[in-house]
Design a protein around this motif. Sequence first.
Motif, PDB file in Angstrom:
ATOM      1  N   UNK A 165       0.915  -1.178  -0.240  1.00 38.69           N
ATOM      2  CA  UNK A 165       0.047   0.037  -0.056  1.00 38.69           C
ATOM      3  C   UNK A 165       0.743   1.234  -0.033  1.00 38.69           C
ATOM      4  N   UNK A 166       1.901   1.277   0.996  1.00 38.95           N
ATOM      5  CA  UNK A 166       2.657   2.367   0.938  1.00 38.95           C
ATOM      6  C   UNK A 166       3.504   2.829  -0.048  1.00 38.95           C
ATOM      7  N   UNK A 167       4.132   1.670  -0.771  1.00 38.16           N
ATOM      8  CA  UNK A 167       4.956   2.168  -1.923  1.00 38.16           C
ATOM      9  C   UNK A 167       4.333   2.485  -3.135  1.00 38.16           C
ATOM     10  N   UNK A 168       2.897   2.239  -3.422  1.00 30.51           N
ATOM     11  CA  UNK A 168       2.020   2.667  -4.548  1.00 30.51           C
ATOM     12  C   UNK A 168       1.348   3.854  -4.129  1.00 30.51           C
ATOM     13  N   UNK A 169       1.670   4.475  -2.962  1.00 33.25           N
ATOM     14  CA  UNK A 169       1.085   5.823  -2.552  1.00 33.25           C
ATOM     15  C   UNK A 169      -0.228   5.580  -2.548  1.00 33.25           C
ATOM     16  N   UNK A 170      -0.812   4.482  -1.895  1.00 33.31           N
ATOM     17  CA  UNK A 170      -2.171   4.268  -1.503  1.00 33.31           C
ATOM     18  C   UNK A 170      -3.001   3.541  -2.592  1.00 33.31           C
ATOM     19  N   UNK A 171      -2.458   3.321  -3.713  1.00 39.27           N
ATOM     20  CA  UNK A 171      -3.126   2.708  -4.876  1.00 39.27           C
ATOM     21  C   UNK A 171      -2.282   1.443  -5.566  1.00 39.27           C
ATOM     22  N   UNK A 172      -2.340   0.321  -4.693  1.00 36.98           N
ATOM     23  CA  UNK A 172      -2.062  -0.770  -5.335  1.00 36.98           C
ATOM     24  C   UNK A 172      -2.737  -1.181  -6.474  1.00 36.98           C
ATOM     25  N   UNK A 173      -1.820  -1.834  -7.611  1.00 37.57           N
ATOM     26  CA  UNK A 173      -2.512  -2.235  -8.764  1.00 37.57           C
ATOM     27  C   UNK A 173      -3.567  -3.273  -8.567  1.00 37.57           C
ATOM     28  N   UNK A 174      -4.561  -3.646  -9.439  1.00 37.73           N
ATOM     29  CA  UNK A 174      -5.500  -4.556  -9.534  1.00 37.73           C
ATOM     30  C   UNK A 174      -6.426  -4.765  -8.350  1.00 37.73           C
ATOM     31  N   UNK A 175      -6.944  -3.375  -7.569  1.00 39.22           N
ATOM     32  CA  UNK A 175      -7.853  -3.253  -6.809  1.00 39.22           C
ATOM     33  C   UNK A 175      -9.271  -2.958  -7.048  1.00 39.22           C
ATOM     34  N   UNK A 178      -2.821   5.191   8.912  1.00 37.19           N
ATOM     35  CA  UNK A 178      -1.764   4.507   9.469  1.00 37.19           C
ATOM     36  C   UNK A 178      -0.415   4.732   8.596  1.00 37.19           C
ATOM     37  N   UNK A 179      -0.610   4.889   7.487  1.00 39.43           N
ATOM     38  CA  UNK A 179       0.704   4.781   6.709  1.00 39.43           C
ATOM     39  C   UNK A 179       1.301   6.418   6.152  1.00 39.43           C
ATOM     40  N   UNK A 180       0.313   7.188   5.770  1.00 38.56           N
ATOM     41  CA  UNK A 180       0.779   8.248   5.110  1.00 38.56           C
ATOM     42  C   UNK A 180       1.625   9.373   6.063  1.00 38.56           C
ATOM     43  N   UNK A 181       0.789   9.510   7.177  1.00 42.75           N
ATOM     44  CA  UNK A 181       1.209  10.472   8.045  1.00 42.75           C
ATOM     45  C   UNK A 181       1.385   9.960   9.438  1.00 42.75           C
ATOM     46  N   UNK A 199       3.964  12.421   4.849  1.00 41.72           N
ATOM     47  CA  UNK A 199       5.656  12.643   5.641  1.00 41.72           C
ATOM     48  C   UNK A 199       6.275  11.280   5.286  1.00 41.72           C
ATOM     49  N   UNK A 200       7.656  11.386   5.536  1.00 40.13           N
ATOM     50  CA  UNK A 200       8.732  10.383   5.522  1.00 40.13           C
ATOM     51  C   UNK A 200       8.838   9.713   3.989  1.00 40.13           C
ATOM     52  N   UNK A 201       8.796   8.438   4.210  1.00 44.67           N
ATOM     53  CA  UNK A 201       9.099   7.690   2.884  1.00 44.67           C
ATOM     54  C   UNK A 201       7.561   7.672   2.190  1.00 44.67           C
ATOM     55  N   UNK A 202       6.704   7.646   2.871  1.00 49.58           N
ATOM     56  CA  UNK A 202       5.411   7.698   2.197  1.00 49.58           C
ATOM     57  C   UNK A 202       5.076   8.642   1.318  1.00 49.58           C
ATOM     58  N   UNK A 203       5.575   9.746   1.727  1.00 50.07           N
ATOM     59  CA  UNK A 203       5.594  11.070   0.675  1.00 50.07           C
ATOM     60  C   UNK A 203       6.502  11.042  -0.640  1.00 50.07           C
ATOM     61  N   UNK A 204       7.824  10.220  -0.502  1.00 53.72           N
ATOM     62  CA  UNK A 204       8.594   9.953  -1.442  1.00 53.72           C
ATOM     63  C   UNK A 204       7.907   9.065  -2.435  1.00 53.72           C
TER      64      UNK A 204
END
Length: 463
Positions: A127-137, A188-191, A451-456
């Motif tokens: 979830x986090x590495x796709x910016x909250x939009x994992x493929x195939x959902x 839980x993940x973005x900020x 924030x953090x890696x989630x932002x990147x």
Amino acid sequence: MIGGGLAGLASAVALAEAGLEVHLLEKRPHLGGRATSYTLPDGSEVDNCQHVTLGCCTNLADFYRRSGAGGKIRFYDRLYFVDREGRRSTIKASRLPPPLHMAFSFLFFGALNFADKRSIARAMLAIARSGGQPPGIESISMLEWLRRMKQTPAAIERFWRVVLVSALDEELARTDARYGIDVFWKAFLGSRGGYRIGIPSVPLADLYEGCRESIARRGGPVRLRCGVREIRLRDGRFAGAVLEDGSEVSADACVVAVPHNVLLGLLPKEMGEPGGPLDGLRNIQTSPITGIHLWFDRAVMREPFLTLLDHTTQWVFNKTLLYGQTAGRGQYLQLVISASYDLVARSRQEIIDLCRGELADVLPATREAQLEKATVIKEVNATFSPQVGVDRWRPAQKTGVENLYLAGDWTRTGWPSTMEGAVRSGYLAAEALLAGFSRPQAILQPDLPLEGFSKLWAKRSVA
Ligand SMILES: Cc1cc2nc3c(=O)[nH]c(=O)nc-3n(C[C@H](O)[C@H](O)[C@H](O)COP(=O)(O)OP(=O)(O)OC[C@H]3O[C@@H](n4cnc5c(N)ncnc54)[C@H](O)[C@@H]3O)c2cc1C
């Protein structure tokens, strides 16, 4: 403004602040709609059901601020969990950058073993590495997505289900994966602060007094016990609202902020007929929530609230503590069971017995305590169900009728049926109405900054 729930109130306050005279018509004797409280015959005040907000609910926070209720919401950084054996675990953010800020708590979370945690970490990273939009959902249920992500049965039951059924009021098999994933991304993940839980320190009805003042300051009345029977259109425009007593109220424009299953009964029939602009509303289903209020003769609980694992009861709120009172004269607990389909047909006494049995597992002091009073409130149509593909049935706030707008948690906001969703809908309706009068204004608040890696990672996935 027809309807004085959160959607109607938020819209009315924003419009009054923009300089408009708003007349608010509410059918019931109090404001707040589903998120309100009332007084029992013995004088005790009960919330329709405990309502909580989260740090990521930026529009609700803005609404509380505008209406002077911000100081009546207390935020908690620590979440408390308890399992069948009464073992406690807590979750709290650390200093690590998001999405790793929860990792420490999670590592020591006693209710899950290493294999469960590894599977959850894998899904969270997806979830986090796709910016909250994992493929195939698209067009799949949350349960289907969790199975594709190879989640262990315990991870599904004791983690994903626990968080999502109470956040979305629906079982995982019926929940659109996009809604489930969004909860984790935003809270839980973005900020770092998205998960913080906000609980009113007063009865819900006490949060809305400031709204009445904001509306009145611009000369607009707030009329309670004032149900609308019909909305009249003339020459394709809103012409007036016929009240239950037969009188008619006219206005330059109207926002209708009633529940979706009430709306079609107020509008001309053709709007909801097959092929009509609001035909899709009939496909939106609802799900139930049951609230159980228990008054014990002594102190039985230390924590402000607890999330239960392995039980039918999902949350216990220590209302005495949350209202800042001491347990000298006993303790008042409120229990919440979302997606409570199995309880709808059960009697009040059966539900109380079930809950008392479960409390004995997690709060041993309740075994000896006397139950002085109990109330069960079943809300059969508590929220709209975030079923797979539900977004295609949710109408926009701007209708095909030039000066008629819709608000309500069920309108198109991208959010599930929550107070935040309701306030967003009210703000969007206010923006559309002001634009219609050539006075455009931005009212909707942005999400919490990533924030953090989630932002990147979010930036990278957009790129
Ligand atoms: C038991 C329960 C627990 C919940 N827990 C939470 C929670 O913890 N956190 C969270 O964020 N959300 C929670 N929710 C969801 C939240 O309450 C709703 O999403 C939100 O309050 C909806 O606001 P609304 O204004 O869209 O609709 P409503 O609150 O339904 O408002 C609609 C208003 O229109 C009025 N009305 C209806 N017909 C007419 C008419 N003909 N004329 C005039 N007025 C009319 C109604 O009386 C009502 O006041 C919960 C809901 C329930 C039921």
